[in-house]
Design an enzyme around this catalytic site. Structure first.
Site, PDB file in Angstrom:
ATOM      1  N   ARG A 153      13.172 -14.051 -12.439  1.00 26.90           N
ATOM      2  CA  ARG A 153      11.775 -13.711 -12.101  1.00 26.90           C
ATOM      3  C   ARG A 153      11.623 -13.340 -10.634  1.00 26.90           C
ATOM      4  NH1 ARG A 153       8.637 -17.770 -11.051  1.00 26.90           N
ATOM      5  NH2 ARG A 153       9.222 -19.065 -12.831  1.00 26.90           N
ATOM      6  N   ASP A 200      -1.747   6.506  -5.833  1.00 25.89           N
ATOM      7  CA  ASP A 200      -1.133   6.468  -7.160  1.00 25.89           C
ATOM      8  C   ASP A 200      -0.422   7.806  -7.333  1.00 25.89           C
ATOM      9  OD1 ASP A 200      -0.514   6.631  -9.877  1.00 25.89           O
ATOM     10  OD2 ASP A 200      -2.308   5.554 -10.513  1.00 25.89           O
ATOM     11  N   LYS A 250       5.833   6.626 -17.092  1.00 23.08           N
ATOM     12  CA  LYS A 250       5.567   8.042 -17.332  1.00 23.08           C
ATOM     13  C   LYS A 250       6.796   8.887 -16.991  1.00 23.08           C
ATOM     14  CE  LYS A 250       1.632   6.200 -18.353  1.00 23.08           C
ATOM     15  NZ  LYS A 250       0.504   6.072 -17.452  1.00 23.08           N
ATOM     16  N   TYR A 308      -7.565   7.019 -12.952  1.00 26.06           N
ATOM     17  CA  TYR A 308      -7.022   6.382 -14.151  1.00 26.06           C
ATOM     18  C   TYR A 308      -7.995   5.307 -14.665  1.00 26.06           C
ATOM     19  CZ  TYR A 308      -3.794   4.096 -17.273  1.00 26.06           C
ATOM     20  OH  TYR A 308      -3.211   3.568 -18.390  1.00 26.06           O
TER      21      TYR A 308
END
Ligand SMILES: *Cc1c(COP(=O)(O)O)cnc(C)c1O
Length: 372
Positions: free
Chosen positions: A47, A171, A196, A99
């Site tokens: 983690r 972004d 993406k 977005y």
């Protein structure tokens, strides 16, 4: 080195232990340490950090020209990881077209911490300056924006944001560092949904933040990520690294196909408007030409016949698939207003398209028959 070369090599170096040319995937959740916790090779628990993620972090930082990067389980986790570092009561500026996830995060989860998100048209620099005057902790930029493909001036906005004392975030999911590098234009942080174009095959979720400087903010984000646990799985990191190696070639073809599709649609009588920044008629074309190497594979179109015409066209397509998301090999199309919940923001006659890697003549024939 140029970005195409970096994307093939950085993070993808041969495994020093075996010489394997493709990087290994380290799935270990825990790493052996000495009796009083001495680390053997720098790792302790998955983690917090693991070798496969570190390869991807290195690749993303090199491509965006940043000093540090953090990878997350999704783009939304990356966005959240950054917004959670803001103090209670902070004020943030976000683009009026952006977005949907960012808008929802700002509307549903920031108010409970007293954080106000103000939506501004980032094309109007005076309006942004005026909005900054009320004090601003973070300025969020998305260019080209989703789904209207509005272009905003990264260098000018970064200057305004930094003069106001804000952290400037871009972004860069639609453009990727192959086309646009916001850190080189003055942004402090770049955010990605690596789901993406980086993943590139519609089969791996992930997100990232790349920091211009390694420092207080990048360390705060990394510590929070370690404690809150939105860690990217090593197999996902490996798939994304694999996507990096072909990113340059894919982006070049996405751009070339999108250009042909945009030109075809712009000349079609059924189409009212094509929103693709590569067209000289696009209001943001000059700025896009200055800050982007090419114009990307994303576009939206608005049909003359309104909602009915848009839905009819989407329903008749055979090569394009009706689906959300973007950046994969296959061409996708989506009537955004239908999937934006009870209060859609997108025009009813708008379809958003992710132009894929099929032969462009097949795409154009499909669009022609669907437009009837
Ligand atoms: C998809 C997307 C996101 C969210 O990323 P996920 O990986 O789906 O969580 C954020 N910004 C943009 C521009 C996106 O396209």
């Amino acid at each position: 080195m140029r970005p195409e070369t970096l994307s093939v090599h950085v993070g993808n170096e041969a495994d020093p232990a075996t010489g394997a040319v493709a990087p290994p995937i380290h799935l270990a959740t825990t790493f052996r340490h000495g009796p009083s916790g001495e680390r053997v090779a720098g790792y302790e628990y998955q983690r917090e950090g693991n070798p496969t993620n570190d390869r991807l972090r290195e690749a993303l930082a090199a491509l965006e020209g940043g000093e540090d990067a953090a990878t997350f389980a999704s783009g939304m986790a990356a966005m959240t990881g950054l917004l959670e570092c803001l103090p209670n009561g902070a004020r943030v500026l976000i683009p009026d077209d952006c977005y949907t996830g960012l808008r929802m995060l700002c509307a549903e989860y920031l108010p409970e911490r007293g954080i106000e998100a103000v939506a501004v048209d980032m094309g109007g620099l005076d309006a942004v300056r005026a909005a900054c005057a009320g004090g601003v902790a973070l300025l969020w930029i998305e260019t080209p924006s989703n789904p209207l493909m509005k272009v905003s001036d990264l260098a000018a906005l970064a200057e305004i944001g930094r003069a106001a004392g804000a952290v400037v975030v871009a972004d860069n999911t639609f453009a990727t560092p192959l086309l646009q590098r916001p850190l080189s234009l003055g942004a402090d942080v770049v955010m990605h949904s690596t789901t993406k174009y980086f993943g590139g095959h519609s089969d791996v979720l992930g997100g990232a933040l790349v920091f211009a400087r390694r420092g207080e903010l990048s360390q705060k984000v990394a510590h929070r990520l370690h404690i809150t646990g939105a860690t990217l799985a090593p197999f996902s990191a490996w798939l994304t690294l694999r996507g990096c190696r072909s990113l340059g070639a894919r982006i070049a073809m996405h751009c070339a196909n999108a250009r042909r599709v945009a030109e075809f649609l712009a000349a079609h009588p059924a189409i009212e408007r094509v929103n693709w920044p590569g067209l000289p008629s696009h209001p943001g074309h000059a700025i896009a030409a200055r800050q982007m190497r090419d114009f990307g594979g994303m576009m939206s179109i608005q049909l003359r016949g309104g909602r009915e015409a848009a839905l009819a066209m989407a329903g008749r397509l055979r090569v394009f698939t009706n689906a959300t998301s973007l950046g994969g090999c296959e061409s996708l199309i989506e009537h955004r207003a239908s999937v934006e919940g009870p209060h859609p923001r997108s025009p009813q006659n708008l379809l958003r398209m992710s132009v894929g890697l099929e032969h462009v003549e097949d795409l154009i024939e499909d669009l022609r028959q669907a437009l009837g």
